[in-house]
Scaffold this motif. Structure first.
Motif, PDB file in Angstrom:
ATOM      1  N   GLY A   1      34.695  30.084  62.711  1.00 28.74           N
ATOM      2  CA  GLY A   1      35.935  30.617  63.265  1.00 28.74           C
ATOM      3  C   GLY A   1      36.024  32.122  63.095  1.00 28.74           C
ATOM      4  O   GLY A   1      37.037  32.720  63.403  1.00 28.74           O
ATOM      5  N   GLU A   2      34.961  32.736  62.552  1.00 28.49           N
ATOM      6  CA  GLU A   2      34.824  34.194  62.430  1.00 28.49           C
ATOM      7  C   GLU A   2      35.712  34.851  61.371  1.00 28.49           C
ATOM      8  O   GLU A   2      35.781  36.059  61.293  1.00 28.49           O
ATOM      9  CB  GLU A   2      35.049  34.892  63.791  1.00 28.49           C
ATOM     10  N   ARG A   3      36.419  34.060  60.541  1.00 36.50           N
ATOM     11  CA  ARG A   3      37.181  34.658  59.442  1.00 36.50           C
ATOM     12  C   ARG A   3      36.187  35.214  58.428  1.00 36.50           C
ATOM     13  O   ARG A   3      35.168  34.593  58.133  1.00 36.50           O
ATOM     14  CB  ARG A   3      38.070  33.594  58.799  1.00 36.50           C
ATOM     15  N   LYS A   4      36.476  36.398  57.900  1.00 32.99           N
ATOM     16  CA  LYS A   4      35.559  37.067  56.973  1.00 32.99           C
ATOM     17  C   LYS A   4      36.190  37.190  55.600  1.00 32.99           C
ATOM     18  O   LYS A   4      37.401  37.351  55.477  1.00 32.99           O
ATOM     19  CB  LYS A   4      35.199  38.457  57.491  1.00 32.99           C
ATOM     20  N   ARG A   5      35.327  37.136  54.588  1.00 27.21           N
ATOM     21  CA  ARG A   5      35.793  37.306  53.220  1.00 27.21           C
ATOM     22  C   ARG A   5      34.732  38.079  52.435  1.00 27.21           C
ATOM     23  O   ARG A   5      33.554  37.744  52.486  1.00 27.21           O
ATOM     24  CB  ARG A   5      36.045  35.951  52.575  1.00 27.21           C
ATOM     25  N   GLN A   6      35.165  39.123  51.741  1.00 31.17           N
ATOM     26  CA  GLN A   6      34.260  39.921  50.906  1.00 31.17           C
ATOM     27  C   GLN A   6      34.012  39.166  49.600  1.00 31.17           C
ATOM     28  O   GLN A   6      34.956  38.659  48.987  1.00 31.17           O
ATOM     29  CB  GLN A   6      34.874  41.292  50.602  1.00 31.17           C
ATOM     30  N   LEU A   7      32.747  39.096  49.199  1.00 28.37           N
ATOM     31  CA  LEU A   7      32.374  38.380  47.981  1.00 28.37           C
ATOM     32  C   LEU A   7      31.453  39.240  47.130  1.00 28.37           C
ATOM     33  O   LEU A   7      30.750  40.118  47.648  1.00 28.37           O
ATOM     34  CB  LEU A   7      31.649  37.076  48.323  1.00 28.37           C
ATOM     35  N   GLU A   8      31.426  38.933  45.837  1.00 23.28           N
ATOM     36  CA  GLU A   8      30.497  39.606  44.934  1.00 23.28           C
ATOM     37  C   GLU A   8      29.612  38.550  44.282  1.00 23.28           C
ATOM     38  O   GLU A   8      30.113  37.559  43.716  1.00 23.28           O
ATOM     39  CB  GLU A   8      31.254  40.391  43.871  1.00 23.28           C
ATOM     40  N   ILE A   9      28.299  38.749  44.392  1.00 23.67           N
ATOM     41  CA  ILE A   9      27.348  37.799  43.817  1.00 23.67           C
ATOM     42  C   ILE A   9      27.360  37.948  42.300  1.00 23.67           C
ATOM     43  O   ILE A   9      27.129  39.031  41.769  1.00 23.67           O
ATOM     44  CB  ILE A   9      25.924  38.033  44.372  1.00 23.67           C
ATOM     45  N   GLU A  10      27.643  36.848  41.622  1.00 23.02           N
ATOM     46  CA  GLU A  10      27.616  36.822  40.155  1.00 23.02           C
ATOM     47  C   GLU A  10      26.205  36.508  39.671  1.00 23.02           C
ATOM     48  O   GLU A  10      25.704  37.116  38.736  1.00 23.02           O
ATOM     49  CB  GLU A  10      28.606  35.765  39.664  1.00 23.02           C
ATOM     50  N   SER A  11      25.563  35.544  40.331  1.00 23.04           N
ATOM     51  CA  SER A  11      24.186  35.181  39.985  1.00 23.04           C
ATOM     52  C   SER A  11      23.574  34.422  41.154  1.00 23.04           C
ATOM     53  O   SER A  11      24.274  33.972  42.056  1.00 23.04           O
ATOM     54  CB  SER A  11      24.151  34.333  38.709  1.00 23.04           C
ATOM     55  N   PHE A  12      22.266  34.286  41.099  1.00 16.14           N
ATOM     56  CA  PHE A  12      21.552  33.489  42.101  1.00 16.14           C
ATOM     57  C   PHE A  12      20.251  33.004  41.482  1.00 16.14           C
ATOM     58  O   PHE A  12      19.752  33.574  40.512  1.00 16.14           O
ATOM     59  CB  PHE A  12      21.272  34.303  43.377  1.00 16.14           C
TER      60      PHE A  12
END
Length: 169
Positions: free
Chosen positions: A44-55
């Motif tokens: 639906g094209e909604r965007k959200r800024q995220l910060e990677i904690e770990s991977f």
């Protein structure tokens, strides 16, 4: 806002603590090293800024943990989201190399200027990539310097000099 480039697509939540299992969409999975801020583009094209904690890598996929997403219920909203970076954060390529997303949508014309079609996708065959070009029919054009004689990404145009028979049925 700058154009975004998808580097992963969330498949599903993993576990109870908000981790997300994702398919890697980049040819450079090492790019997750040191990467902190990303944009999730939801269906639906909604965007959200995220910060990677770990991977961590898991088989051919990646497990991502984002700050503030600590429960499976929080993670569920990201199912099928694309994890994106800005175009200027992409890995630098050599002058004669291109990302698939740069080639897709390019018009393809012959050296005589006649329009052949538009690149709909790029097939990876293990050797030379193949441009899938939709025109009067679907054409498969090897992305080789001897055939694709000019690639003009800013103008979204590829000029080809196809060998005899390549564009025939």
């Amino acid at each position: 806002m700058e154009d975004l480039v998808a580097i992963a697509r969330i498949a599903r939540p993993h576990g109870l603590r908000g981790e997300l299992l994702a398919d890697i969409l980049t040819d450079f999975p090492e790019r997750f090293e040191g990467l902190r801020k990303v944009t999730a583009v939801m269906p639906g094209e909604r965007k959200r800024q995220l910060e990677i904690e770990s991977f961590r890598y898991r088989n051919e996929r990646i497990l991502l943990k984002f700050l503030g997403i600590d429960r499976i219920e929080d993670a569920e909203e990201f199912r099928n989201a694309e994890i994106c970076i800005t175009e200027n954060e992409t890995v630098a390529l050599d002058d004669d190399e291109f990302f698939d997303w740069q080639l897709e949508g390019c018009k393809v014309s012959g050296i005589d200027g006649d329009l052949i079609g538009e690149v709909s996708s790029v097939m990876r065959t293990g050797g030379t990539e193949v441009l899938v070009v939709n025109g009067a029919k679907e054409y498969l054009i090897p992305f080789a310097a001897t055939i694709c004689v000019m690639v003009d990404i800013p103008n979204k145009l590829i000029t080809v000099d196809p060998p005899e028979g390549l564009l025939e049925f």
